[in-house]
Design a protein around this motif. Structure first.
Motif, PDB file in Angstrom:
ATOM      1  N   ASP A   1       1.014  -1.628   0.125  1.00 48.46           N
ATOM      2  CA  ASP A   1       0.153   0.198  -0.058  1.00 48.46           C
ATOM      3  C   ASP A   1       0.618   1.601  -0.155  1.00 48.46           C
ATOM      4  OD1 ASP A   1      -2.839  -0.941  -0.066  1.00 48.46           O
ATOM      5  OD2 ASP A   1      -1.997  -1.944   1.883  1.00 48.46           O
TER       6      ASP A   1
ATOM      7  N   LEU B   1      -7.157  12.175  -2.983  1.00 45.29           N
ATOM      8  CA  LEU B   1      -6.568  11.674  -1.484  1.00 45.29           C
ATOM      9  C   LEU B   1      -6.418  12.773  -0.457  1.00 45.29           C
ATOM     10  CD1 LEU B   1      -5.370   7.786  -2.414  1.00 45.29           C
ATOM     11  CD2 LEU B   1      -7.567   8.866  -1.294  1.00 45.29           C
TER      12      LEU B   1
ATOM     13  N   LYS C   1     -10.607   5.365   4.963  1.00 42.23           N
ATOM     14  CA  LYS C   1      -9.855   4.919   4.775  1.00 42.23           C
ATOM     15  C   LYS C   1     -10.801   5.002   3.111  1.00 42.23           C
ATOM     16  CE  LYS C   1     -10.166   2.423   8.611  1.00 42.23           C
ATOM     17  NZ  LYS C   1      -8.979   2.091   9.284  1.00 42.23           N
ATOM     18  N   ALA C   2      -9.506   4.161   2.396  1.00 40.20           N
ATOM     19  CA  ALA C   2     -10.012   4.806   0.770  1.00 40.20           C
ATOM     20  C   ALA C   2     -10.762   3.829   0.191  1.00 40.20           C
ATOM     21  CB  ALA C   2      -8.762   4.636   0.462  1.00 40.20           C
ATOM     22  N   ASN C   3     -10.868   4.697  -0.452  1.00 38.68           N
ATOM     23  CA  ASN C   3     -12.101   3.491  -1.839  1.00 38.68           C
ATOM     24  C   ASN C   3     -11.437   2.722  -2.621  1.00 38.68           C
ATOM     25  OD1 ASN C   3     -13.988   2.298  -3.499  1.00 38.68           O
ATOM     26  ND2 ASN C   3     -16.237   3.238  -3.146  1.00 38.68           N
ATOM     27  N   HIS C   4     -10.607   1.659  -2.796  1.00 39.66           N
ATOM     28  CA  HIS C   4      -9.577   0.961  -3.966  1.00 39.66           C
ATOM     29  C   HIS C   4     -10.030   1.249  -4.941  1.00 39.66           C
ATOM     30  CE1 HIS C   4     -10.519  -2.745  -4.245  1.00 39.66           C
ATOM     31  NE2 HIS C   4     -10.911  -2.794  -2.858  1.00 39.66           N
TER      32      HIS C   4
ATOM     33  N   ASP D   1     -10.329   5.260  -5.659  1.00 44.10           N
ATOM     34  CA  ASP D   1      -9.337   5.971  -4.861  1.00 44.10           C
ATOM     35  C   ASP D   1      -8.051   5.969  -5.746  1.00 44.10           C
ATOM     36  OD1 ASP D   1     -10.845   7.874  -4.081  1.00 44.10           O
ATOM     37  OD2 ASP D   1     -10.676   7.015  -1.487  1.00 44.10           O
TER      38      ASP D   1
ATOM     39  N   THR E   1      -5.777   3.841  -4.766  1.00 44.62           N
ATOM     40  CA  THR E   1      -5.459   2.389  -3.986  1.00 44.62           C
ATOM     41  C   THR E   1      -5.393   0.738  -4.704  1.00 44.62           C
ATOM     42  OG1 THR E   1      -6.969   2.273  -2.626  1.00 44.62           O
ATOM     43  CG2 THR E   1      -5.491   3.953  -2.275  1.00 44.62           C
ATOM     44  N   ASN E   2      -4.765   0.699  -3.988  1.00 47.68           N
ATOM     45  CA  ASN E   2      -4.583  -1.440  -3.347  1.00 47.68           C
ATOM     46  C   ASN E   2      -5.802  -1.556  -2.407  1.00 47.68           C
ATOM     47  OD1 ASN E   2      -2.773  -1.910  -5.551  1.00 47.68           O
ATOM     48  ND2 ASN E   2      -1.203  -1.752  -4.702  1.00 47.68           N
ATOM     49  N   SER E   3      -5.883  -1.098  -1.247  1.00 47.53           N
ATOM     50  CA  SER E   3      -6.603  -1.157  -0.430  1.00 47.53           C
ATOM     51  C   SER E   3      -7.160  -0.108   0.390  1.00 47.53           C
ATOM     52  CB  SER E   3      -6.315  -2.745   0.641  1.00 47.53           C
ATOM     53  OG  SER E   3      -5.278  -1.377   1.515  1.00 47.53           O
ATOM     54  N   GLU E   4      -7.790  -0.633   1.147  1.00 51.81           N
ATOM     55  CA  GLU E   4      -7.583   1.107   2.670  1.00 51.81           C
ATOM     56  C   GLU E   4      -7.043   1.931   2.982  1.00 51.81           C
ATOM     57  OE1 GLU E   4     -10.213  -0.659   5.972  1.00 51.81           O
ATOM     58  OE2 GLU E   4      -8.340  -1.316   6.237  1.00 51.81           O
TER      59      GLU E   4
ATOM     60  N   PHE F   1      -3.495   3.069   2.171  1.00 51.25           N
ATOM     61  CA  PHE F   1      -2.418   3.929   1.254  1.00 51.25           C
ATOM     62  C   PHE F   1      -1.047   5.033   2.725  1.00 51.25           C
ATOM     63  CE2 PHE F   1      -5.696   6.387   2.479  1.00 51.25           C
ATOM     64  CZ  PHE F   1      -5.691   7.841   2.736  1.00 51.25           C
TER      65      PHE F   1
END
Length: 526
Positions: free
Chosen positions: A58, A88, A161-164, A167, A169-172, A174
């Motif tokens: 991440d 982000l 928490k990211a919305n992969h 957004d 990313t690879n997951s929530e 980063f």
């Protein structure tokens, strides 16, 4: 276009921004907010949720005008676009602006005045700000801290928490480094170590450009000015072995080496706490008091830490200011090293507990960086796994490995440094069959290496790895010095040792012709 400075200044300037708080104020805030508890010795303890170690998948570097042609892109330094970072960043700033409190610490990275950088750390959690205050170099006064104009800024929002899927990313979680904007953006993970290692990556980018070697190592110094460096990944013993009551501690994890000598990058130590005892590691044990932070350590009756309890993770941690070590060198600087120790936790149990390396072998093992990832240091690691981490720190190196290797080779030659390979892993069998090296034996070997006593010893050549192994070391059982002698089944040892040797050979192929001389003269094909 995002106005980063204005958004950060606006957040920091708010009335509910808690700036440059003392340890006591941050402890009070952490407890008031339900983030942590105090142990019987006054250390603050907090849990990091499901992220109990670094999350390398991440971690990203923004591909921009500064990084594009300099960063060694790949699985370690994953590129991310400026657009993703901007999106982000704005979301995280909106998230933090809705909070009742944010916490701000200004400090430094680097004990050498000529190369230090000014930092700002903005945290959603009070205990994270306490961690930053512990691990980075603290200003002498609050007024000094408030006047710092930061060169790099960490913005940490664990509860965002990211919305992969949206957004990028690879997951929530980063961890994003922008070298151009000089911002480190962290979200979705409560593991405080991400802040520390992100700044280390920044220093690994900046220092070599100034002709300064940056190193993932601990360092100490004797009363005669004899400096020793200990290279190794997490869990191999850097912190433990450098905390020697007979020597001054320079630092436990991150250093630079310039024309004057060695200097610490940090102002604190970050030790593994699993199975910690006062008997085996008194300096670290007694450093964990008020002003320190424990991560994921289970508290027993009367708030007594149970360092043997791994219910939350094997990667329990203790962060404490370096001056909690009675013999810490302040300021954290010393002269040029006389001895370098490469630490490896060999889960195969086939490498000698200590061996002397010539110059070419030193370069070979530095580039190879063999060890075993120990449980908990990264997400998903539950048992030791053999790994080759270039320069004993590839997760934190933004430049090509050859930059660091060439600098170290020149410094070893220039200062006539003795180099040793020390196995702090297993003996008498592989992980699950053999036993972990006895810490008292390792300490004895290391102390004799640093003192120069081992140089007067008789050495024998390991037939498989070609390493020079001492015939005897005072206070250490002779049968463990040559690892094959410690195995019940010699055939099993030969099989495992040859297997590891082949892994070394296969791994080194990635360096190609650029390292052919090192492989020929220092490798296992020699």
């Amino acid at each position: 276009m995002v106005d980063y400075k204005s958004l950060i200044d606006e957040l920091v300037g708010k009335e509910d921004s808690r700036k440059q708080l003392t340890s006591a104020q941050l402890v009070e805030a952490s407890i008031r907010r339900g983030e942590g508890r105090l142990t019987e010795t006054g250390a603050l303890t907090a849990n990091t949720g499901k992220y109990t170690g670094r999350s390398p998948k991440d971690r990203f570097v923004v591909e921009d005008s500064v990084s594009q042609n300099k960063v060694d892109w790949g699985s370690v330094n994953q590129p991310i676009s400026q657009e993703v970072f901007d999106n982000l960043f704005k979301q995280v700033m909106n998230h933090l602006n809705r909070k009742e409190e944010v916490f701000v610490f200004n400090g430094y990275a680097g004990a050498d005045d000529k190369t230090r950088i000014k930092l700002r750390v903005i945290n959603e959690f009070a205990w994270h700000n306490m961690f930053a205050r512990t691990m980075f170099i603290r200003p002498q006064t609050k007024e000094e801290g408030l006047e710092i104009d930061p060169e790099f800024t960490i913005v940490s929002a664990p509860r965002f928490k990211a919305n992969h899927a949206v957004d990028g990313t690879n997951s929530e979680a980063f961890i994003m480094v922008s070298l151009e904007k000089k911002i480190i953006l962290i979200g979705g993970t409560e593991y405080a170590g991400e802040m520390k290692k992100s700044i280390f990556s920044i220093m690994n980018f900046l220092l070599p450009e100034q002709g300064v070697m940056s190193m993932h190592c601990s360092a100490n110094v004797g009363e005669n000015g004899d400096v020793a460096l200990f290279f190794g990944l997490s869990g191999t013993g850097k912190t433990t072995l450098s905390a020697d009551p007979h020597r001054d501690l320079i630092g436990d994890d991150e250093h630079g080496w310039n024309a004057d000598g060695v200097f610490n990058i940090e102002g604190g130590c970050y030790a593994k706490a699993i199975n910690l005892t006062e008997e085996k590691e008194p300096e670290i044990f007694n450093a964990i008091k008020f002003g320190s932070v424990l991560e994921n350590v289970v508290l027993g009756d009367d708030n007594v830490p149970d360092y043997d309890d791994n219910a939350l993770t094997e990667n329990t941690r203790a962060a404490y200011p370096i001056d909690h070590i009675p013999n810490a060198r302040i300021p954290s600087k010393a002269g040029h090293p006389k001895t370098i120790v490469f630490l490896t936790a060999d889960a195969f149990g086939v490498l000698p507990p200590i061996s002397r390396l010539n110059r070419h072998q030193a370069m070979y093992h530095f580039l190879s960086g063999f060890t075993s990832k120990l449980a908990g240091t990264e997400r998903g690691i539950t048992t030791p796994q053999p790994v080759f981490s270039t320069c004993f720190g590839s997760p934190f190196l933004p430049l090509h490995a050859s930059v660091y290797a060439n600098m170290l080779g020149k410094l070893i030659d220039k200062h006539d440094v003795n180099v040793y390979l020390v196995n702090t892993g297993w003996t008498g069998g592989e992980y699950g069959v053999g036993r972990r090296m006895d810490l008292t034996h390792t300490r004895s070997m290391v102390r004799r290496a640093i003192s120069g006593e081992l140089e007067l010893n008789e050495f024998q050549k390991d037939p498989i790895f070609g390493l020079s192994v001492p015939v005897k070391v005072s206070g250490v059982p002779t049968e463990i010095l040559m690892p094959r002698d410690a195995w019940e089944s010699k055939e099993a040892y030969d099989e495992k040792a040859n297997n590891l040797k082949q892994q070394f050979i296969d791994n080194f192929k990635k360096f190609g012709d650029a390292a052919s001389e090192i492989e020929e003269k220092g490798g296992f094909t020699a």
